[in-house]
Scaffold this motif. Structure first.
Motif, PDB file in Angstrom:
ATOM      1  N   THR A  28      16.559  -3.109  -2.481  1.00 48.68           N
ATOM      2  CA  THR A  28      16.467  -1.869  -3.243  1.00 48.68           C
ATOM      3  C   THR A  28      15.201  -1.855  -4.051  1.00 48.68           C
ATOM      4  O   THR A  28      14.452  -0.766  -4.146  1.00 48.68           O
ATOM      5  CB  THR A  28      17.744  -1.426  -4.072  1.00 48.68           C
ATOM      6  N   LEU A  29      14.951  -2.872  -4.766  1.00 51.17           N
ATOM      7  CA  LEU A  29      13.799  -3.185  -5.491  1.00 51.17           C
ATOM      8  C   LEU A  29      12.578  -3.114  -4.507  1.00 51.17           C
ATOM      9  O   LEU A  29      11.366  -2.246  -4.948  1.00 51.17           O
ATOM     10  CB  LEU A  29      13.638  -4.280  -6.346  1.00 51.17           C
ATOM     11  N   SER A  30      12.650  -3.541  -3.477  1.00 50.64           N
ATOM     12  CA  SER A  30      11.625  -3.645  -2.663  1.00 50.64           C
ATOM     13  C   SER A  30      11.214  -2.043  -1.989  1.00 50.64           C
ATOM     14  O   SER A  30      10.023  -1.865  -1.937  1.00 50.64           O
ATOM     15  CB  SER A  30      11.825  -4.365  -1.313  1.00 50.64           C
ATOM     16  N   GLU A  31      12.076  -1.230  -1.821  1.00 45.55           N
ATOM     17  CA  GLU A  31      12.060  -0.094  -1.188  1.00 45.55           C
ATOM     18  C   GLU A  31      11.439   0.943  -2.278  1.00 45.55           C
ATOM     19  O   GLU A  31      10.527   1.527  -2.113  1.00 45.55           O
ATOM     20  CB  GLU A  31      13.390   0.691  -0.792  1.00 45.55           C
ATOM     21  N   PHE A  32      11.970   0.685  -3.810  1.00 46.75           N
ATOM     22  CA  PHE A  32      11.233   1.380  -4.748  1.00 46.75           C
ATOM     23  C   PHE A  32       9.890   1.018  -4.975  1.00 46.75           C
ATOM     24  O   PHE A  32       9.024   1.688  -5.304  1.00 46.75           O
ATOM     25  CB  PHE A  32      12.031   1.055  -6.289  1.00 46.75           C
ATOM     26  N   LYS A  33       9.483  -0.345  -4.736  1.00 48.53           N
ATOM     27  CA  LYS A  33       8.002  -0.590  -4.893  1.00 48.53           C
ATOM     28  C   LYS A  33       7.225   0.029  -3.896  1.00 48.53           C
ATOM     29  O   LYS A  33       6.200   0.284  -4.132  1.00 48.53           O
ATOM     30  CB  LYS A  33       7.984  -2.335  -4.835  1.00 48.53           C
ATOM     31  N   LYS A  34       7.709  -0.015  -2.566  1.00 47.95           N
ATOM     32  CA  LYS A  34       7.055   0.719  -1.421  1.00 47.95           C
ATOM     33  C   LYS A  34       6.693   2.113  -1.660  1.00 47.95           C
ATOM     34  O   LYS A  34       5.710   2.888  -1.474  1.00 47.95           O
ATOM     35  CB  LYS A  34       7.708   0.531  -0.077  1.00 47.95           C
ATOM     36  N   ALA A  35       7.766   2.629  -2.367  1.00 46.55           N
ATOM     37  CA  ALA A  35       7.827   4.223  -2.494  1.00 46.55           C
ATOM     38  C   ALA A  35       6.924   4.610  -3.724  1.00 46.55           C
ATOM     39  O   ALA A  35       6.393   5.685  -4.026  1.00 46.55           O
ATOM     40  CB  ALA A  35       9.002   4.736  -3.110  1.00 46.55           C
ATOM     41  N   ALA A  36       6.409   3.514  -4.534  1.00 50.78           N
ATOM     42  CA  ALA A  36       5.375   3.831  -5.500  1.00 50.78           C
ATOM     43  C   ALA A  36       4.105   3.467  -5.015  1.00 50.78           C
ATOM     44  O   ALA A  36       3.083   3.813  -5.615  1.00 50.78           O
ATOM     45  CB  ALA A  36       5.746   2.696  -6.523  1.00 50.78           C
ATOM     46  N   ILE A  37       3.899   3.178  -4.008  1.00 51.89           N
ATOM     47  CA  ILE A  37       2.327   3.005  -3.187  1.00 51.89           C
ATOM     48  C   ILE A  37       1.880   4.560  -2.922  1.00 51.89           C
ATOM     49  O   ILE A  37       2.689   5.300  -2.090  1.00 51.89           O
ATOM     50  CB  ILE A  37       2.273   2.267  -1.978  1.00 51.89           C
ATOM     51  N   GLU A  38       0.718   4.887  -3.169  1.00 53.37           N
ATOM     52  CA  GLU A  38       0.015   5.853  -2.824  1.00 53.37           C
ATOM     53  C   GLU A  38      -0.216   6.258  -1.272  1.00 53.37           C
ATOM     54  O   GLU A  38      -0.620   5.212  -0.705  1.00 53.37           O
ATOM     55  CB  GLU A  38      -1.292   6.240  -3.701  1.00 53.37           C
ATOM     56  N   VAL A  39      -0.096   7.076  -0.823  1.00 57.71           N
ATOM     57  CA  VAL A  39      -0.144   7.416   0.613  1.00 57.71           C
ATOM     58  C   VAL A  39      -1.499   8.348   0.768  1.00 57.71           C
ATOM     59  O   VAL A  39      -1.498   9.532   0.250  1.00 57.71           O
ATOM     60  CB  VAL A  39       0.956   8.150   1.595  1.00 57.71           C
ATOM     61  N   ASN A  40      -2.627   7.744   1.513  1.00 52.71           N
ATOM     62  CA  ASN A  40      -3.641   8.434   1.534  1.00 52.71           C
ATOM     63  C   ASN A  40      -3.584   9.296   2.742  1.00 52.71           C
ATOM     64  O   ASN A  40      -4.219   8.819   3.950  1.00 52.71           O
ATOM     65  CB  ASN A  40      -4.858   7.702   1.735  1.00 52.71           C
ATOM     66  N   PHE A  41      -2.947  10.420   2.792  1.00 51.64           N
ATOM     67  CA  PHE A  41      -2.680  11.364   3.821  1.00 51.64           C
ATOM     68  C   PHE A  41      -3.937  11.974   4.104  1.00 51.64           C
ATOM     69  O   PHE A  41      -4.219  12.426   5.424  1.00 51.64           O
ATOM     70  CB  PHE A  41      -1.882  12.497   3.056  1.00 51.64           C
ATOM     71  N   PHE A  42      -5.007  12.019   3.509  1.00 53.25           N
ATOM     72  CA  PHE A  42      -6.119  12.807   3.805  1.00 53.25           C
ATOM     73  C   PHE A  42      -7.265  12.090   4.755  1.00 53.25           C
ATOM     74  O   PHE A  42      -7.637  12.839   5.716  1.00 53.25           O
ATOM     75  CB  PHE A  42      -6.999  13.625   2.396  1.00 53.25           C
ATOM     76  N   THR A  43      -7.225  11.009   4.541  1.00 54.99           N
ATOM     77  CA  THR A  43      -8.342  10.143   5.597  1.00 54.99           C
ATOM     78  C   THR A  43      -7.327   9.669   6.945  1.00 54.99           C
ATOM     79  O   THR A  43      -8.158   9.665   7.821  1.00 54.99           O
ATOM     80  CB  THR A  43      -8.645   8.827   4.659  1.00 54.99           C
TER      81      THR A  43
END
Length: 445
Positions: free
Chosen positions: A355-370
């Motif tokens: 669960t902690l691992s999923e939360f950490k991944k969900a905190a990573i910014e997704v660079n949708f534009f590039t």
């Protein structure tokens, strides 16, 4: 200085030039979001006013450069090119958790861990708006104008208006609450915890009102503390007299924290923000002791991570925190033998780690534009990860009568959170589709 909030988003911003299209599209997007806010209302609109002033100033300098002239207008060219690059980056990098601001400022009855996450998000969002207002004082914006613009003082006044409304609502909510001293389980006749806390809250409110606009960090901490004091009021369970939240232990801690916050709210207080934070940690520990000491630390970690996840996942994340709190409550209820908990210890720890691992991944910014496909890939991966965690939590929680009783409610909350997240993604895609130059200009930055 008077401040008139914007009543509606600007319908038709002046078109400008190709180089200013990204700024125009972003301002229009944020203005539509701001119009739906139920908190951070004044500060968001003050910042919007600042953006509109900067946008018009940039266009004015671009107009000057575009006009036929015998001499190149280097001054205007330098000013608008410097400002426009900075302004694009500033607007693109804003991360307000916009959906979170669409809910009221006051917490409502829920699992304690969810309320504390709500409070943390409130502080984080307020701070982001304050920093966004302060950033408008940078030289590349100030140079656009002949006369200095009071962006920071306007933002400070606006956030104070938001804060005063939150103070009023919290003070009124606590003062009018029907809870009485006699409702506290194990209380003594001389305790008067409820009436004393109510009196302290009104004193805190009076002292906070007298703080200057510049002391917005202290004011934010005071409002956060009042929300924390509000928890045993809104979570009171009249039909469950043995509930932890009704106990003398919790109310004694609430009374102490109210006294400490009253000291902190004084204009001449020697208590620092860090020192008051330690007072809050002590009080929070008492609020959450119903889970047993080994679970307090773990739920606390989940709450901290939940306040950092990106807007695409906030609904699902808060629902998972709520499920974990109920599971922790089941394990600490006394109905599960220590032997049984120890036998499942490794499995539960692995589930918590995942669960902690999923939360950490969900905190990573997704660079949708590039990389436009990165958002789809991230959403698919997080959806699979969260679904797996929730299925495993269902198995564990249904092993307990209390968990089985609450599961349908918990899962309905998770589905609703997932629907909210999907709607926010849909609105974002709609915005991008309606702004053709958006992806091209972002990728070029």
């Amino acid at each position: 200085m008077s401040f008139q909030p914007v009543q509606a988003p600007p319908a038709n911003l002046r078109p400008g030039y190709p180089a200013s299209e990204l700024i125009k599209a972003l301002i229009e997007r944020y203005s539509r979001d701001f119009a739906r806010y139920m908190r951070n209302v004044h500060i968001s609109q003050a910042i919007l006013q600042g953006w509109l002033s900067i946008y018009e100033a940039i266009l004015s300098h671009m107009d000057t450069v575009a006009k036929p002239s015998t001499e190149p207008q280097w001054d205007s060219f330098t000013k608008h090119t410097s400002a426009i690059t900075q302004f694009e980056g500033y607007l693109l990098n804003l991360d307000f958790h916009l959906n979170v601001n669409g809910v009221p400022s006051l917490p409502v009855n829920d699992e304690i861990s969810v309320i504390i996450t709500f409070m943390t998000n409130w502080v984080n969002n307020r701070g982001k708006f304050i920093h966004a207002g302060e950033a408008l004082n940078a030289s590349h914006y100030a140079d656009l104008f002949l006369d200095p613009r009071p962006f920071q003082s306007q933002a400070e006044l606006a956030v104070r208006q938001d804060d005063l409304e939150a103070l009023r609502d919290l003070g009124d909510g606590i003062a009018s609450h029907e809870l009485q001293d006699c409702d506290i389980v194990g209380g003594q006749a001389t305790d008067n915890f409820v009436s004393n806390v109510k009196a302290k809250v009104q004193s805190i409110r009076s002292k906070a009102i007298r703080l200057s606009n510049e002391k917005h960090d202290r004011m934010g901490r005071i409002i956060f503390a009042l929300m924390a004091i509000y928890i045993p009021f809104i979570c009171h369970e009249p039909n469950t007299p043995t509930a932890h939240i009704n106990s003398r232990n919790v109310w004694s801690a609430a009374h102490t924290f109210a006294f400490e916050t009253e000291q902190f709210a004084s204009s001449n207080s020697n208590l620092t923000l860090d020192q008051h934070e330690q007072k809050w940690i002590t009080y929070r520990h008492v609020l959450m002791t119903q889970f047993g000491s080994e679970y307090i630390i773990q739920i606390d970690t989940l709450m901290n991570l939940a306040s950092q996840v990106r807007w695409q996942y906030i609904g699902k994340t808060l629902s998972v925190v709520r499920i974990w709190q109920v599971l922790a409550e089941c394990l600490s209820s006394g109905h599960v033998s220590p032997v049984s908990i120890m036998a499942r210890g490794q499995l539960l720890q692995r589930l918590l780690d995942d669960t902690l691992s999923e939360f950490k991944k969900a905190a990573i910014e997704v660079n949708f534009f590039t990389d436009p496909h990165s958002l789809d890939a991230a959403l698919e991966a997080r959806d699979a990860g969260y679904t797996s965690v929730v299925r495993r939590l269902e198995i564990e929680i249904k092993k307990h009568p209390l968990g089985a009783q609450k599961w349908d409610y918990l899962f309905d909350g998770y589905r609703k959170g997932a629907e909210d997240d999907a709607e926010h993604v849909r609105q974002f895609r709609q915005f991008v589709a309606a702004s053709p130059p958006f992806i091209t200009l972002k990728a070029a930055l």
